[in-house]
Motif scaffolding. Structure first.
Motif, PDB file in Angstrom:
ATOM      1  N   TYR A   1     130.749  28.110  38.111  1.00  0.00           N
ATOM      2  CA  TYR A   1     131.702  28.571  37.543  1.00  0.00           C
ATOM      3  C   TYR A   1     132.070  30.162  37.441  1.00  0.00           C
ATOM      4  CZ  TYR A   1     130.167  24.179  35.373  1.00  0.00           C
ATOM      5  OH  TYR A   1     129.948  22.848  34.971  1.00  0.00           O
ATOM      6  N   GLY A   2     131.828  30.711  38.791  1.00  0.00           N
ATOM      7  CA  GLY A   2     131.894  32.042  38.723  1.00  0.00           C
ATOM      8  C   GLY A   2     130.871  32.993  38.570  1.00  0.00           C
ATOM      9  N   PHE A   3     129.958  32.508  37.773  1.00  0.00           N
ATOM     10  CA  PHE A   3     128.795  33.397  37.375  1.00  0.00           C
ATOM     11  C   PHE A   3     127.578  33.500  38.450  1.00  0.00           C
ATOM     12  CE2 PHE A   3     131.155  31.848  33.424  1.00  0.00           C
ATOM     13  CZ  PHE A   3     131.138  33.191  32.805  1.00  0.00           C
ATOM     14  N   PRO A   4     127.424  34.490  38.895  1.00  0.00           N
ATOM     15  CA  PRO A   4     126.431  34.597  39.827  1.00  0.00           C
ATOM     16  C   PRO A   4     124.888  34.140  39.781  1.00  0.00           C
ATOM     17  CG  PRO A   4     126.694  36.859  38.992  1.00  0.00           C
ATOM     18  CD  PRO A   4     127.686  35.888  38.395  1.00  0.00           C
ATOM     19  N   GLN A   5     124.409  33.484  40.738  1.00  0.00           N
ATOM     20  CA  GLN A   5     122.923  33.287  40.803  1.00  0.00           C
ATOM     21  C   GLN A   5     122.276  34.541  40.723  1.00  0.00           C
ATOM     22  OE1 GLN A   5     120.888  30.029  41.820  1.00  0.00           O
ATOM     23  NE2 GLN A   5     122.476  29.601  40.198  1.00  0.00           N
ATOM     24  N   ASP A   6     120.922  34.684  40.280  1.00  0.00           N
ATOM     25  CA  ASP A   6     120.099  35.746  40.414  1.00  0.00           C
ATOM     26  C   ASP A   6     119.681  35.924  41.726  1.00  0.00           C
ATOM     27  OD1 ASP A   6     118.118  37.590  40.135  1.00  0.00           O
ATOM     28  OD2 ASP A   6     117.353  36.763  38.289  1.00  0.00           O
ATOM     29  N   MET A   7     120.567  36.712  42.419  1.00  0.00           N
ATOM     30  CA  MET A   7     120.381  37.084  43.879  1.00  0.00           C
ATOM     31  C   MET A   7     119.123  37.642  44.264  1.00  0.00           C
ATOM     32  SD  MET A   7     122.783  34.978  45.239  1.00  0.00           S
ATOM     33  CE  MET A   7     122.695  35.510  46.942  1.00  0.00           C
TER      34      MET A   7
ATOM     35  N   LYS B   1     125.525  42.941  40.192  1.00  0.00           N
ATOM     36  CA  LYS B   1     124.992  44.378  40.423  1.00  0.00           C
ATOM     37  C   LYS B   1     125.811  45.142  41.284  1.00  0.00           C
ATOM     38  CE  LYS B   1     120.134  43.079  39.342  1.00  0.00           C
ATOM     39  NZ  LYS B   1     118.633  43.080  39.580  1.00  0.00           N
ATOM     40  N   GLY B   2     127.244  45.041  41.272  1.00  0.00           N
ATOM     41  CA  GLY B   2     127.960  45.969  41.673  1.00  0.00           C
ATOM     42  C   GLY B   2     128.569  45.339  43.216  1.00  0.00           C
ATOM     43  N   LYS B   3     127.538  44.233  43.758  1.00  0.00           N
ATOM     44  CA  LYS B   3     127.851  43.720  44.901  1.00  0.00           C
ATOM     45  C   LYS B   3     128.715  42.459  44.877  1.00  0.00           C
ATOM     46  CE  LYS B   3     123.851  45.162  47.138  1.00  0.00           C
ATOM     47  NZ  LYS B   3     122.563  45.029  47.882  1.00  0.00           N
ATOM     48  N   ARG B   4     129.776  42.445  45.762  1.00  0.00           N
ATOM     49  CA  ARG B   4     130.730  41.302  45.840  1.00  0.00           C
ATOM     50  C   ARG B   4     129.777  39.828  46.188  1.00  0.00           C
ATOM     51  NH1 ARG B   4     136.911  41.331  46.851  1.00  0.00           N
ATOM     52  NH2 ARG B   4     137.458  39.085  46.391  1.00  0.00           N
ATOM     53  N   LEU B   5     130.180  38.677  45.400  1.00  0.00           N
ATOM     54  CA  LEU B   5     129.617  37.632  45.679  1.00  0.00           C
ATOM     55  C   LEU B   5     129.963  37.230  47.120  1.00  0.00           C
ATOM     56  CD1 LEU B   5     129.198  35.632  42.461  1.00  0.00           C
ATOM     57  CD2 LEU B   5     127.709  37.055  43.626  1.00  0.00           C
ATOM     58  N   GLY B   6     129.043  36.558  47.889  1.00  0.00           N
ATOM     59  CA  GLY B   6     129.652  36.375  49.500  1.00  0.00           C
ATOM     60  C   GLY B   6     129.572  37.411  50.336  1.00  0.00           C
ATOM     61  N   SER B   7     129.040  38.403  49.794  1.00  0.00           N
ATOM     62  CA  SER B   7     128.484  39.690  50.806  1.00  0.00           C
ATOM     63  C   SER B   7     126.962  39.814  50.861  1.00  0.00           C
ATOM     64  CB  SER B   7     129.172  40.963  50.231  1.00  0.00           C
ATOM     65  OG  SER B   7     128.621  41.523  49.420  1.00  0.00           O
ATOM     66  N   ILE B   8     126.167  39.041  50.186  1.00  0.00           N
ATOM     67  CA  ILE B   8     124.734  39.040  49.898  1.00  0.00           C
ATOM     68  C   ILE B   8     124.225  38.302  50.745  1.00  0.00           C
ATOM     69  CG2 ILE B   8     122.938  39.073  48.035  1.00  0.00           C
ATOM     70  CD1 ILE B   8     125.355  39.374  46.035  1.00  0.00           C
ATOM     71  N   GLY B   9     124.253  36.972  50.804  1.00  0.00           N
ATOM     72  CA  GLY B   9     123.721  36.048  51.744  1.00  0.00           C
ATOM     73  C   GLY B   9     123.835  36.402  53.172  1.00  0.00           C
TER      74      GLY B   9
ATOM     75  N   ILE C   1     126.263  41.627  35.391  1.00  0.00           N
ATOM     76  CA  ILE C   1     127.189  40.951  36.039  1.00  0.00           C
ATOM     77  C   ILE C   1     128.806  41.298  35.836  1.00  0.00           C
ATOM     78  CG2 ILE C   1     125.818  39.013  36.722  1.00  0.00           C
ATOM     79  CD1 ILE C   1     127.177  37.446  34.001  1.00  0.00           C
ATOM     80  N   SER C   2     129.638  41.127  36.974  1.00  0.00           N
ATOM     81  CA  SER C   2     130.900  41.367  36.487  1.00  0.00           C
ATOM     82  C   SER C   2     131.666  40.054  36.954  1.00  0.00           C
ATOM     83  CB  SER C   2     131.364  42.603  37.366  1.00  0.00           C
ATOM     84  OG  SER C   2     132.830  42.596  37.169  1.00  0.00           O
ATOM     85  N   VAL C   3     132.246  39.470  36.234  1.00  0.00           N
ATOM     86  CA  VAL C   3     132.705  37.993  36.510  1.00  0.00           C
ATOM     87  C   VAL C   3     134.069  37.873  36.257  1.00  0.00           C
ATOM     88  CG1 VAL C   3     132.553  35.621  35.766  1.00  0.00           C
ATOM     89  CG2 VAL C   3     130.502  36.985  36.047  1.00  0.00           C
ATOM     90  N   ILE C   4     134.835  37.298  37.247  1.00  0.00           N
ATOM     91  CA  ILE C   4     136.135  36.643  36.832  1.00  0.00           C
ATOM     92  C   ILE C   4     135.835  35.010  37.161  1.00  0.00           C
ATOM     93  CG2 ILE C   4     138.385  36.380  38.141  1.00  0.00           C
ATOM     94  CD1 ILE C   4     138.221  39.128  38.842  1.00  0.00           C
TER      95      ILE C   4
END
Length: 348
Positions: free
Chosen positions: A102-108, A135-143, A272-275
């Motif tokens: 739902y747009g809420f990040p996993q604990d990466m 933590k300031g990093k855009r999801l999709g840029s971590i894995g 987290i920063s969520v849309i």
């Protein structure tokens, strides 16, 4: 912390602009260095797993991919074309799909530590997380890879995307894109357009709903084979993207401010920063059931769904939540009515 798999970075984002299917800066900032549009989210995951088979990370169809629950039958079907999806970790599991629910990040941080200890590739499922951060990093840029299904976020017929860190994947992607049928992509987008119009506006008057549903099911079965992104879909999505993000965030904040005092957001705390794609509220089950019934009478699409409050898909901790819409088509009057129903049931 440095993730140990597929660390070779390709060219910068700006140098990929020559590719006709790359995103513009309107969509992704410099954090997502390598990105390509593709036909759908299912096509994206199929391409990644096909590449991992090509490189030997996945040996055969019995090589296991650790998947989250509740992704959907069609997604699991796309995975089984290349590997064996499993909910439980095994010694043969080589890939992990981290679903940002739902747009809420996993604990990466935990995800990457876990994956590194097991020597696993991490694929971020950003179908619901087009513009959220961890933590300031855009999801999709971590894995190591990321997949997107943009038509879930804003209407654009059928459109997906894939992010990657290993530049060899880009060559693999473009080779397969050249072999993909543009005619199939056009047909799939036309079926999606017809289905949406028929259900939302025509009510079966344009084409029989049974036929429309049959065509839609047929199209779903070919999503993994349709790699070519529609230019029209890209234009539709990019025109809506910024406004959709702003309105979803405003709606989420409005809902949160109105309901925060009742403790329904305690499971969503963290850095987290969520849309959001939608908002999962934590309430007692009996209250949730009454709220859902009244919201559906109001004409809202909602229900009670499982949500992983630990946001760690290798060992999930699911609770029942009400899933509230927050998309841009909701008027402030509708949202206020939704909030009034929830408050009245909590206080009852």
């Amino acid at each position: 912390m440095k993730h140990g798999m597929l660390l070779e970075h390709g060219p910068t984002f700006s140098s990929l602009k020559k590719y006709p299917i790359s995103a513009s800066n309107l969509i992704f900032d410099s954090e997502v260095k390598n990105f390509n549009y593709c036909g759908s989210g299912k096509a994206a995951i199929s391409l990644i797993l096909s590449y991992l088979r090509h490189t030997g990370v996945l040996k055969n169809k019995m090589s296991q991919v650790l998947v989250p629950r509740w992704m959907g039958v069609e997604v699991y079907g796309a995975i089984t074309k290349h590997s064996f999806p499993t909910f439980d970790m095994h010694s043969t599991s080589k890939v992990l799909i981290a679903y940002h629910q739902y747009g809420f990040p996993q604990d990466m941080d935990r995800i990457l530590d876990f994956a590194q200890s097991k020597k696993m590739i991490v694929i971020e499922d950003c179908a619901h997380a087009v513009n959220s951060k961890y933590k300031g990093k855009r999801l999709g840029s971590i894995g190591d890879f990321s997949i997107y299904s943009f038509s879930k976020f804003a209407y654009c017929n059928v459109l997906g995307g894939v992010g990657f860190k290993n530049y060899e994947f880009n060559q693999f992607f473009n080779e397969h894109l050249k072999k993909s049928s543009k005619t199939l992509a056009t047909i799939i987008n036309l079926i999606k357009l017809l289905s949406t119009y028929n259900i939302n506006r025509g009510g079966g008057k344009v084409v029989n709903l049974g036929l429309t549903n049959g065509l839609t099911s047929m199209a779903y079965s070919r999503y993994t084979d349709s790699l070519v992104p529609s230019r029209g879909s890209i234009n539709m999505f990019e025109k809506q993207f910024k406004k959709e993000c702003i309105l979803r965030l405003e709606n989420y904040q409005y809902i949160k401010e109105a309901l925060d005092e009742y403790g329904v957001f305690e499971h969503l705390t963290g850095n987290i920063s969520v849309i959001p794609y939608a908002v999962p509220l934590k309430l007692p089950l009996k209250i949730s059931q009454r709220i859902v019934k009244k919201l559906r009478i109001l004409g809202l699409e909602t229900g009670i769904y499982n949500f992983d409050i630990d946001r760690f898909m290798p060992e999930p901790n699911f609770i029942k939540t009400i899933l509230l819409p927050c998309h841009s088509n909701l008027s402030r009057t509708t949202i206020s009515s939704m909030i009034d129903i929830i408050v009245s049931e909590i206080r009852a």
